[in-house]
Design a protein around this motif. Structure first.
Motif, PDB file in Angstrom:
ATOM      1  N   ALA A  57      51.502  58.521  59.262  1.00 32.23           N
ATOM      2  CA  ALA A  57      52.357  57.331  59.314  1.00 32.23           C
ATOM      3  C   ALA A  57      53.130  57.262  60.626  1.00 32.23           C
ATOM      4  O   ALA A  57      53.290  56.182  61.214  1.00 32.23           O
ATOM      5  N   MET A  58      53.616  58.401  61.114  1.00 29.90           N
ATOM      6  CA  MET A  58      54.372  58.409  62.365  1.00 29.90           C
ATOM      7  C   MET A  58      53.477  58.058  63.549  1.00 29.90           C
ATOM      8  O   MET A  58      53.888  57.322  64.457  1.00 29.90           O
ATOM      9  N   GLN A  59      52.256  58.565  63.550  1.00 29.80           N
ATOM     10  CA  GLN A  59      51.359  58.264  64.661  1.00 29.80           C
ATOM     11  C   GLN A  59      50.896  56.812  64.640  1.00 29.80           C
ATOM     12  O   GLN A  59      50.576  56.241  65.692  1.00 29.80           O
ATOM     13  N   ALA A  60      50.896  56.208  63.458  1.00 32.46           N
ATOM     14  CA  ALA A  60      50.517  54.797  63.361  1.00 32.46           C
ATOM     15  C   ALA A  60      51.685  53.868  63.679  1.00 32.46           C
ATOM     16  O   ALA A  60      51.476  52.684  63.942  1.00 32.46           O
ATOM     17  N   GLY A  61      52.913  54.401  63.669  1.00 28.12           N
ATOM     18  CA  GLY A  61      54.096  53.583  63.903  1.00 28.12           C
ATOM     19  C   GLY A  61      54.772  53.909  65.218  1.00 28.12           C
ATOM     20  O   GLY A  61      54.152  54.415  66.158  1.00 28.12           O
ATOM     21  N   ASP A  62      56.076  53.627  65.261  1.00 25.29           N
ATOM     22  CA  ASP A  62      56.836  53.778  66.502  1.00 25.29           C
ATOM     23  C   ASP A  62      57.758  54.993  66.512  1.00 25.29           C
ATOM     24  O   ASP A  62      58.373  55.278  67.536  1.00 25.29           O
ATOM     25  N   THR A  63      57.898  55.696  65.401  1.00 27.49           N
ATOM     26  CA  THR A  63      58.811  56.840  65.339  1.00 27.49           C
ATOM     27  C   THR A  63      58.096  58.083  65.845  1.00 27.49           C
ATOM     28  O   THR A  63      57.054  58.468  65.307  1.00 27.49           O
ATOM     29  N   ARG A  64      58.661  58.726  66.863  1.00 26.45           N
ATOM     30  CA  ARG A  64      57.997  59.861  67.500  1.00 26.45           C
ATOM     31  C   ARG A  64      58.698  61.196  67.255  1.00 26.45           C
ATOM     32  O   ARG A  64      58.095  62.244  67.424  1.00 26.45           O
ATOM     33  N   ARG A  65      59.964  61.163  66.876  1.00 25.93           N
ATOM     34  CA  ARG A  65      60.759  62.397  66.799  1.00 25.93           C
ATOM     35  C   ARG A  65      60.731  62.961  65.390  1.00 25.93           C
ATOM     36  O   ARG A  65      61.097  62.284  64.423  1.00 25.93           O
ATOM     37  N   LEU A  66      60.311  64.224  65.269  1.00 25.38           N
ATOM     38  CA  LEU A  66      60.231  64.913  63.982  1.00 25.38           C
ATOM     39  C   LEU A  66      60.901  66.272  64.093  1.00 25.38           C
ATOM     40  O   LEU A  66      60.551  67.079  64.956  1.00 25.38           O
ATOM     41  N   VAL A  67      61.871  66.520  63.219  1.00 23.94           N
ATOM     42  CA  VAL A  67      62.512  67.831  63.102  1.00 23.94           C
ATOM     43  C   VAL A  67      62.185  68.339  61.705  1.00 23.94           C
ATOM     44  O   VAL A  67      62.650  67.781  60.707  1.00 23.94           O
ATOM     45  N   ALA A  68      61.351  69.378  61.623  1.00 20.89           N
ATOM     46  CA  ALA A  68      60.813  69.840  60.341  1.00 20.89           C
ATOM     47  C   ALA A  68      61.329  71.232  60.005  1.00 20.89           C
ATOM     48  O   ALA A  68      61.221  72.160  60.815  1.00 20.89           O
ATOM     49  N   VAL A  69      61.859  71.379  58.798  1.00 17.77           N
ATOM     50  CA  VAL A  69      62.348  72.670  58.315  1.00 17.77           C
ATOM     51  C   VAL A  69      61.219  73.371  57.574  1.00 17.77           C
ATOM     52  O   VAL A  69      60.631  72.812  56.640  1.00 17.77           O
TER      53      VAL A  69
END
Length: 303
Positions: A188-200
């Protein structure tokens, strides 16, 4: 008595004095001398701009939550007004927090809201949260591409903080929650505009396993082997993605308040086990979004 050679102008007895100096008319050059500061002299070129946070525009190397031996200790995570996004756009887009009703996710919602940052709080039980000017509860299933796609729309960044409840069956049951939900999110992120991911994820996942002692690895594998095998798959998927990701591995979690002693261990040689409060972890997560910390890097959080 002959005059002795001396220092001109001192006027001492026995030395030659040249008499009063002729008065020279002041020039335009004289009037400007002493008024030229560094960066304003003719040959210095334009003055260098100063970043408002004291660091380079692409983000700071240390967050507000961290302590360091060579810097004065500051209050942990003081409330701050929203900061502008890179590109000078105003910060109006929410941070999507997945797993927002419990554990680290709930603490991250509180932390972001305390700084005046808008949050989209995503969880199956998000209906239990109160809607405020800053917190927008969104109920949904993190395994659903439709739910995640809708929640992701118009967001600035994602904090992934899903967890599982400890249960006896996790000793033998295969776990796929982390890899399944991460696959949906990355698509979903690669298909959209949100690029920043902080994953725990957690200490012991991915390459942090090598920082454990042999005894720690035996106990960890016996009790948490199934969930952490899935966290390994999750981390591999994140690392292979083109996103601006950060993998965050807290050590053993506690329910304590913010300690003011959080250490972000970036060098694998410094990775170690220990204790850290969920609120300390949440503070770093929001710092990582606000200040673009540790992009495409993995860190361990400890006290």
């Amino acid at each position: 008595m002959p005059f002795r050679r001396g220092v001109i102008g001192q006027g001492k007895e026995g030395t030659r004095s040249p008499g009063p100096r002729p008065i020279r008319k002041e020039t335009a050059h004289d009037r400007t001398r002493g008024q030229e500061g560094r960066g304003n002299r003719p040959n210095d070129g334009p003055a260098r701009p100063v970043h408002p946070h004291g660091g380079p525009p692409q983000g700071r190397s240390r967050g507000a939550c961290e302590t360091a031996a060579d810097t004065p200790r500051r209050p942990l995570c003081p409330p701050r007004a929203p900061q502008p996004l890179r590109g000078h756009a105003q910060l109006t887009q929410p941070i999507l927090i997945i797993g927002a009703t419990s554990g680290i996710g709930a603490c991250a919602v509180d932390e972001a809201a305390s700084r005046g940052l808008p949050v989209r709080a995503f969880a199956r039980s998000a209906g239990t949260l109160d809607k405020t000017d800053l917190v927008e509860p969104v109920a949904g299933d993190a395994r659903s591409a439709e739910d995640i796609g809708a929640a992701l729309s118009g967001t600035r960044a994602v904090i992934y903080a899903l967890g599982i409840k400890e249960r006896l069956s996790m000793l033998w049951e295969e776990e796929t929650l982390f890899s399944d939900t991460t696959r949906v999110l990355l698509d979903a992120m690669q298909a959209g505009d949100t690029r920043r991911l902080v994953a725990v994820t957690g200490f012991g996942a991915g390459r942090s396993r090598s920082a454990m002692s042999a005894l720690e690895r035996i106990g960890h594998r016996a009790i948490l082997g199934k969930p952490y095998a899935d966290k390994d798959r999750q981390e591999a998927m994140i690392v292979e993605s083109p996103l601006d990701w950060t993998i965050v591995r807290p050590v053993i979690l506690t329910k304590g308040s913010r300690s003011g002693k959080l250490k972000v261990l970036r060098d694998p040689a410094s990775w170690r086990n220990g204790l850290v409060s969920r609120r300390d972890v949440a503070c770093y997560l929001v710092d990582a979004v606000e200040d673009d910390l540790d992009i495409r890097a993995d860190v361990v959080l400890a006290r």
